[in-house]
Scaffold this motif. Structure first.
Motif, short mmCIF file in Angstrom:
data_model
loop_
_atom_site.label_atom_id
_atom_site.label_comp_id
_atom_site.label_asym_id
_atom_site.label_seq_id
_atom_site.Cartn_x
_atom_site.Cartn_y
_atom_site.Cartn_z
N ALA A 22 1.06 -4.17 63.93
CA ALA A 22 1.73 -5.03 62.95
C ALA A 22 0.84 -6.20 62.60
O ALA A 22 0.14 -6.76 63.45
CB ALA A 22 3.06 -5.52 63.53
N ASP A 27 3.97 -3.85 58.93
CA ASP A 27 4.17 -3.71 60.37
C ASP A 27 3.67 -2.36 60.88
O ASP A 27 4.25 -1.77 61.79
CB ASP A 27 5.64 -3.93 60.75
N GLY A 329 7.07 -8.25 63.19
CA GLY A 329 6.91 -6.82 62.98
C GLY A 329 6.83 -6.02 64.26
O GLY A 329 6.97 -4.80 64.24
#
Length: 616
Positions: A22, A27, A329
């Protein structure tokens, strides 16, 4: 191919690199490059993006995500790619840009193909380039044929089924060039990338994650990491953690040095004795490579302050906040994003995280003042919050409120004077709760953490030697230095003098160095020993940074006699200690671990006991 101006000056980009997790842009993994020395307009971005799409379709990739961030010096161009095609993704990214430029500016860039070939040959000679027997080409059919050959070389057919199965099982993993780890810590298992098992051969039932937190921000990262690690240990878990000082399992050092990037995170996740993990994640690692882990229970962003502007296309506080928020993320669907409600950039960019991720993460907000309007405004967006109320640290988890104790009784707050550490305590409390640590355990840790100078090495360590109060800290940017000097001013009795040692790392601009000097000048120290950060020259000539600092301090009205120079951190500290007399206060930002060890030895020899009340 990892090209740079030093390898191929004619290429219009630098720092073409893999993203292994990420990142600022998406991500998932991919590749990114930095366009330099030209304006990048929407038409050029569209042409680059179209070529990336055609190459991905030819290679059988899923439609790639793309991100373009134009800035004053050029632009950053990023593409997503499969986990086992990241080296190839750098080549695709470079070709798509170069082909678009050649089509649009044939007279300006007639040399692009020869420059790509030269860069490839140099990389092949040093062993950093995959070689399919065909050199780079701009013409599209030739380029796509070469990409197909490179794809076959890099592909790991057994890898994708394993990652797909891990995703279905909501299992964390860590991956690098040589090793795949499924699960984490005591519940993980590692396999050589060159000898991966079939998915049916993996003992999935025995694999799982462990409580994991990621910590980033401009200041307070290492302190927050150590607080979380102390809470996890008090909960009864063997805890591995990484930070700027190294990698540790409880009190055992596993690696020494700055491990606040992906390498440190992977060591932690792969530690077979670890029952919990805490990962310091610095800006540089996020921008260079992305986040090394794919699943965490908590991610903390301590604050955002002006630092490192101009690197990797980050030009302002909002851009820096976006980079730090890449940690969101890596959160599991039930994970908690912990943000500082007192930070304007985080308040602004925190509202955009859901749009970036395509899902709304749970957010917990913290503040040095729970009764303040900023935390009240953010609390409406979530049900978890932490801050001070009537002198106590209050933790709110959904509909429950827990009193974690009086702020002045928490050693890390230095009687409530270290406001930034109050914020660190509040952020750590939220993250600890998200890991599953009981509030009474958190309260017990906060009541003692920082009483011993060894709890938080290099961060606000306090000594008294020969009647002189000494603060040893890592303050390395204007906000950090301001916090240190605010505490130092409160340590004096009003009659003593204030002394400071001051230097900076070489990878900062002159403007950054001057800003640090102005922060120091605002407190009017009686002595500023200008030091060479000899281990952090980072491309600068010796004496260059001290020259910039002294010139700015003289502009701020300091006489040269109050600005002595020393060629090392340790000698600067010795100079300040020799100058000080009883009643004075010294603020000593020391950055290199080796210098800190020497300074600690000097200071501890000046105390009857490193654990005596004078050190607290």
């Amino acid at each position: 191919m990892h090209s740079s101006p030093s390898e191929s000056p004619a290429l219009p980009f630098e720092s073409s690199r893999r993203l292994t997790g990420a990142n600022l842009y998406f991500d998932s993994p991919g590749a990114v490059l930095e366009v330099v020395g030209m304006a990048v307009d929407p038409a050029l971005i569209d042409a680059w993006r179209e070529r990336v799409g055609r190459a991905a379709a030819h290679l059988g990739w899923n439609p790639p995500l793309t991100a373009a961030r134009p800035h004053a010096g050029g632009a950053t161009l990023a593409i997503s790619a499969p986990w086992d095609q990241l080296l190839l993704a750098t080549e695709v990214n470079e070709w798509a840009l170069c082909a678009a430029l050649l089509e649009r500016y044939p007279r300006r860039f007639p040399h692009l193909e020869s420059s790509l070939v030269a860069a490839f040959r140099a990389a092949r000679e040093d062993g950093s380039a995959a070689d399919a027997g065909v050199e780079p080409a701009i013409e599209e059919s030739a380029a796509l044929a070469r990409f197909a050959a490179l794809s076959a070389l890099e592909a790991r057919p057994a890898l994708r089924p394993l990652l797909d199965a891990a995703a279905r099982a909501e299992l964390p993993f860590a991956l690098d060039d040589t090793e795949l780890t499924l699960g984490a810590g005591i519940k993980g298992r590692s396999f050589p990338v060159d000898a991966l098992p079939a998915a049916r051969e993996v003992p999935w039932q025995s694999l799982a994650g462990i409580p994991t937190a990621i910590v980033t921000g401009s200041n307070g990262k290492t302190t927050t990491v150590r607080l979380l690690a102390a809470c996890a240990r008090a909960q009864g878990w063997r805890t591995a953690y990484s930070c700027t000082d190294g990698v540790f399992l409880d009190d055992e050092g596993l690696a020494a040095g700055d491990y606040s990037g992906p390498a440190g995170a992977r060591i932690v996740i792969r530690e077979p004795r670890a029952e919990a993990a805490v990962l310091e994640t610095a800006r540089g690692g996020i921008l260079r490579r992305g986040i090394a882990v794919n699943r965490a229970d908590a991610a903390v962003v301590t604050n955002i302050s002006a630092d490192h502007f101009g690197e990797y296309g980050i030009q302002d506080l909002d851009g820096l906040a976006q980079a730090k928020l890449a940690v969101a993320g890596a959160l599991s669907p039930r994970g908690l994003l912990v943000l500082n409600a007192d930070d304007p950039a985080l308040r602004a960019q925190g509202r955009e995280v859901g749009r970036r991720l395509g899902r709304e993460p749970r957010i917990g907000w913290f503040s040095a003042d729970a009764s303040g309007s900023t935390l009240d405004a953010q609390r409406g967006r979530g049900t978890w919050a932490c801050g001070t109320r009537e002198g106590h640290l209050q933790l709110e988890l959904a509909r429950e409120r827990f009193d974690l104790g009086g702020i002045e009784d928490m050693p890390l707050s230095i009687g409530g004077t270290a406001v930034y550490n109050v914020a660190n305590l509040a952020g750590a409390a939220l993250a600890a709760a998200a890991l599953g640590i009981a509030p009474p355990v958190i309260a017990a840790v906060f009541a003692r953490f920082g009483a011993n100078v060894r709890d938080n090495p290099g961060r606000m360590m306090r000594f008294e030697t020969n009647g002189v109060k000494v603060l040893l800290d890592y303050a390395h940017n204007p906000d950090g230095l301001k916090g240190l000097l605010e505490v130092a001013r409160r340590q004096g009795d009003g009659n003593g003098r204030l002394g400071l040692v001051l230097g900076h790392a070489g990878n900062r601009s002159d403007a950054d160095i001057e800003a640090l000097a102005r922060t120091a000048a605002a407190f009017r120290p009686d002595l500023i020993v200008i030091k060479e950060n000899e281990q952090y020259l980072r491309g600068r000539e010796p004496g260059d940074i001290p020259r910039v600092i002294r010139a700015e301090l003289e502009r701020q009205g300091f006489h040269r006699s109050a600005l002595p120079f020393e060629p090392s951190e340790v000698e600067a500290v010795r100079h300040a200690l020799a100058w000080a007399r009883p009643g004075d206060v010294l603020a000593l930002p020391v950055h290199a671990m080796s210098a800190r060890a020497q300074v600690l030895a000097i200071l501890e020899r000046g105390n009857d006991s490193a654990d005596s009340p004078e050190t607290r």
